[in-house]
Write an enzyme that holds these catalytic residues in place. Structure first.
Site, PDB file in Angstrom:
ATOM      1  N   ASP A 321       0.115  -2.061  12.870  1.00  0.00           N
ATOM      2  CA  ASP A 321      -0.876  -3.029  13.318  1.00  0.00           C
ATOM      3  C   ASP A 321      -0.929  -2.956  14.849  1.00  0.00           C
ATOM      4  OD1 ASP A 321      -2.806  -4.952  13.477  1.00  0.00           O
ATOM      5  OD2 ASP A 321      -1.811  -6.376  12.158  1.00  0.00           O
TER       6      ASP A 321
HETATM    7  C1  BGC Z   1      -5.068  -7.307  13.140  1.00  0.00           C
HETATM    8  C2  BGC Z   1      -5.462  -6.263  12.140  1.00  0.00           C
HETATM    9  C3  BGC Z   1      -6.630  -5.469  12.649  1.00  0.00           C
HETATM   10  C4  BGC Z   1      -6.255  -4.847  13.973  1.00  0.00           C
HETATM   11  C5  BGC Z   1      -7.366  -4.001  14.571  1.00  0.00           C
HETATM   12  C6  BGC Z   1      -4.869  -6.713  14.515  1.00  0.00           C
HETATM   13  O1  BGC Z   1      -4.704  -7.704  15.477  1.00  0.00           O
HETATM   14  O2  BGC Z   1      -3.882  -7.937  12.708  1.00  0.00           O
HETATM   15  O3  BGC Z   1      -5.777  -6.874  10.918  1.00  0.00           O
HETATM   16  O4  BGC Z   1      -6.985  -4.480  11.726  1.00  0.00           O
HETATM   17  O5  BGC Z   1      -5.950  -5.887  14.894  1.00  0.00           O
HETATM   18  O6  BGC Z   1      -8.426  -4.751  14.988  1.00  0.00           O
END
Ligand code: BGC
Length: 798
Positions: A321
């Protein structure tokens, strides 16, 4: 006609003028989505470093393996590490690194993927550098959070799940894939398949609720929709099941918080939707932010290697993530960047989203033999396999004119409205004037007052402000349906603020109306990431507005817009009709207007237990029994004796939810007959034989019940099947969903609804964390929700 046939099955790939390989990239798309690559193989022989082409239908396609290996052989360690590096080159979705030198990095083969780039021209610009300037011409994979539609906005996933209709979810994600791929996005960070038991957690909005069975059905539907029948079809995008794993169990419902989950609970509740996504062929998974039992999910070899790779045989890509590799330092398992990179890498994270720590330190870790070349190769294989399966090597570019043509097809808009109609949950519909249920509204109403901050588009209940597609606010849709001059509009208050004057004006408006429709709730940014709430009531002065309007004595229908259940006990007591609309997407306005007037009969059902008060959270139906269950004790009164005191209860609130999981009303009524089962005696030995044979066999049991539409309207009812097992080596929940079916019933019609229960339905994760059937007493319910239904008893014998 199958749904997919209503959409164009291909789009063309005009080539960047001057690209030296333009001659060779040619594809013809035949009916049925079969992709035939004409001449790229020839290219491989003429240009060193060019990758031979062949169609890849999925990441399980072993014909890709030889190509993966041949690319690997040509790569330097630096180029390999580059494939594991991802940056955000657009609107950041978290705190960034400050890097912007992506052009140079791509030319040096130091970037494998970019996220958040949404302009086709930008995508082609970066891709051209990768394909022309980088030594190996490995395409960049572009990813984005395409969560509930790309431009055509569908209800939020919690709303989509409330349809209990995986086919609608599959169709919605197919539309999302078609639109996003036409824009050059071939990878979505969706579906979010985290089990959510706590409405304080804002990301409940992004998932399918609290149940692993329903969550698994939805997870698979999203993957099928995004990835289509072939990953290398031009309108397919790679799915990414996230956030692996246990993120939804954040303590206190506070986002990013730590979790404590036993292996048993992990396997029984949190892993199944991920496993379903893997079985459905998801090309990728995202490792989560949370630590679980002290081990951050982005450095957890047990979940990422043992379960995912060894037990499930996953061959796709694991991306971290956003900066979750860097966050290992804050979480306390790494004191510095090199250690964080090492722990994430050895823990099983292939690609580093944004932290830059793989870029900065992997080379040095290899040099000091803290990471081994074989491990690097394995991670790179996962990335290359996804790129090859998507056909990116053959078709790296996007047609810059295609995007506009793919957006907002009339069929897509119609589907968004249909999905919204099916996602609405009728929570209450008591008597209005003349003793009749208030909804649907009677024709000929002269004056409807729409009151509340979410009645128009100013707070975007129907979707993000940046979408340019046709959108009709609820008030506009209602005005169209009721006729001009019959609808008046009063804001009443803001979402978080409000003035006495606005409330007074709304009350005056209500007094002149025949019926009031209150549109209250949360703005879209009050749920989702980093949007946890400690209170679940109506924000701002909305409760005050609600009570003031209801006190006028006018009949009131309340529409709640939110990314989670809201605790509004006063409303449930005093307002005759309440609809949970979630955040319904661009079809929400018309869907609600049609539902209020009865053109549509509501059929959505809750996928989360609706709390009475925030103090009940986490709240979920599939909980364990205690040694002192409340049983028949009247929990609405304080305890009066030892029997009513020493049970598992609150002194000041019943244990039960306001509305149970699975509940949803209708303008008609249904009655359920007795549940009957085919096989009251099962054998654990036989069940285990079928389980270990792993083949689709005959059902172990069939269960059926008659369901009758006892009202005067046609309707669709989601019939649910639950079981309970007692006497097992570990305690099992009081109920577990094991089947559901949407059934259409004409007025007066009865249908026999039959469920086939496979051996898996009776298997549990036992005290050795193995999936097996055990001797047990079995109760089976066929029911309208998780709190009702007649029971049939069975037994699992040795
Ligand atoms: C979120 C994810 C997301 C990623 C990219 C993160 O902060 O937890 O769910 O896919 O950002 O935007």
């Amino acid at each position: 006609m199958p749904f997919s046939a209503r959409y164009p099955s291909s789009r063309s790939f005009p080539l960047i003028p001057g690209a030296r390989f333009r001659r060779t990239i040619a594809a013809a798309f035949l009916g049925g989505g079969i992709c035939v690559v004409l001449s790229a193989a020839l290219f491989a022989q003429t240009e060193p470093g060019r990758i031979p082409a062949s169609a890849g239908s999925s990441i399980a396609d072993t014909s890709l393996d030889a190509r993966v290996e041949s690319i690997l052989q040509t790569m330097t360690p630096e180029e390999k590490i580059g494939q594991l590096v991802q940056y955000s080159a657009g609107q950041p979705t978290g705190p960034g690194t400050g890097r912007t030198d992506y052009d140079d990095m791509i030319a040096r083969g130091q970037i494998g993927s970019l996220l958040n780039v949404i302009e086709p021209r930008e995508i082609n610009k970066y891709e051209k550098i990768a394909m022309e300037k980088a030594r190996l011409h490995i395409p960049i994979l572009f990813g984005l959070d395409v969560i509930h539609g790309f431009k055509t906005e569908f209800p939020i996933p919690l709303g989509l799940a409330s349809t209990w209709d995986p086919s609608i979810v599959e169709k919605a994600s197919r539309v999302a894939a078609m639109e996003a791929s036409a824009d050059g996005i071939r990878w979505t960070f969706s579906p979010m398949v985290d089990i959510a038991r706590d409405a304080r957690w804002g990301r409940m909005a992004e998932g399918a609720g609290e149940d692993p069975y329903l969550g698994s059905a939805m997870a698979a539907a999203y993957v099928r929709g995004y990835q289509g029948s072939r990953l290398d079809a031009p309108d397919s995008i790679a799915a990414c099941a996230k956030h692996y794993v246990g993120y939804g169990a954040a303590e206190g419902g506070r986002d990013y918080n730590s979790t404590e989950i036993s292996e048993h609970t992990l396997r029984q509740f949190y892993l199944p939707p991920f496993h379903a996504a893997v079985e459905a062929g998801t090309a990728s998974l995202m490792s989560a932010f949370n630590s679980m039992n002290g081990v951050p999910s982005s450095a957890n070899p047990f979940t990422l290697k043992q379960v995912l790779r060894k037990e499930w045989g996953f061959r796709g890509l694991v991306v971290s993530d956003w900066n979750s590799v860097g966050e290992l330092i804050q979480q306390g398992v790494a004191a510095d960047g090199p250690t964080a990179a090492r722990k994430a890498f050895l823990g099983g994270v292939d690609m580093d989203m944004v932290s830059s720590l793989y870029h900065d330190h992997l080379q040095q870790l290899l040099g000091s033999r803290q990471a081994m070349p074989a491990e690097l190769d394995e991670a790179v294989r996962h990335v290359l396999r996804v790129k090859l399966a998507l056909g990116l090597f053959e078709h790296p570019y996007v047609d810059e004119n295609a995007a506009a043509k793919a957006l907002y097809h009339p069929e897509s808009i119609a589907l968004a409205q249909e999905a919204a109609e099916h996602s609405l949950v009728l929570l209450k519909n008591a008597s209005g004037p003349g003793g009749k249920a208030l909804l649907p509204l009677a024709g000929g109403i002269q004056n409807i007052a729409v009151i509340g901050p979410l009645g128009d588009d100013s707070s975007f209940p129907n979707g993000a402000p940046n979408g340019s597609g046709p959108r009709v606010s609820f008030t506009a849709a209602l005005t169209k349906r009721a006729g001009a001059g019959h609808v008046s509009r009063f804001k009443g208050s803001g979402i978080l603020d409000g003035s006495d004057a606005d409330i007074a004006a709304a009350v005056a408006g209500a007094q002149k109306a025949d019926v009031v429709v209150l549109t209250l709730g949360e703005s879209p940014d009050m749920s989702g990431e980093a949007a946890s709430r400690a209170n679940l009531g109506l924000p701002g002065r909305q409760e005050e507005l609600l009570e003031a309007v209801v006190h006028t004595g006018k009949p009131v229908a309340l529409i709640l817009f939110s990314g989670r259940p809201l605790t509004v006990p006063w409303a449930f007591e005093h307002v005759p009709a309440v609809i949970a609309a979630w955040l319904p997407g661009m079809g929400g306005g018309p869907a609600l207007a049609r539902t209020l007037f009865g053109d549509v009969n509501p059929s959505g059902k809750l996928v989360v237990s609706w709390p009475r008060t925030v103090g009940q959270e986490p709240l979920y139906y599939n909980a364990l029994n205690t040694g002192r269950p409340a049983g028949d004790v009247d929990l609405t009164r304080p305890p009066t004796d030892l029997v009513s005191k020493y049970v598992s209860r609150y002194l000041d609130e019943p244990n039960s939810p306001q509305f149970p999981f699975g509940f949803g009303g209708s303008y008609t009524s249904y009655s359920y007959g007795k549940s009957t089962i085919s096989t009251p005696r099962l054998s654990a030995t036989e069940l285990n034989k079928s389980l270990s044979a792993g083949v689709e066999g005959a059902p172990a049991m069939t269960a059926e019940a008659e369901v009758t539409n006892t009202g005067s309207r046609a309707g669709e009812e989601t019939v649910q099947l639950y079981i309970r097992l007692r006497g097992t080596s570990l305690a099992e929940p009081v109920r577990m969903l094991k089947g559901f079916q949407r059934v259409a019933l004409a007025p007066g019609e009865t249908k026999k609804v039959k469920f086939e229960l496979k051996p898996e339905a009776f298997a549990i994760w036992n005290d050795r964390n193995q999936l097996a059937a055990e001797m047990a007493k079995v109760t089976v319910w066929i029911s309208p929700d998780s709190a009702h239904g007649s029971a049939a008893e069975a037994e699992i014998l040795p």
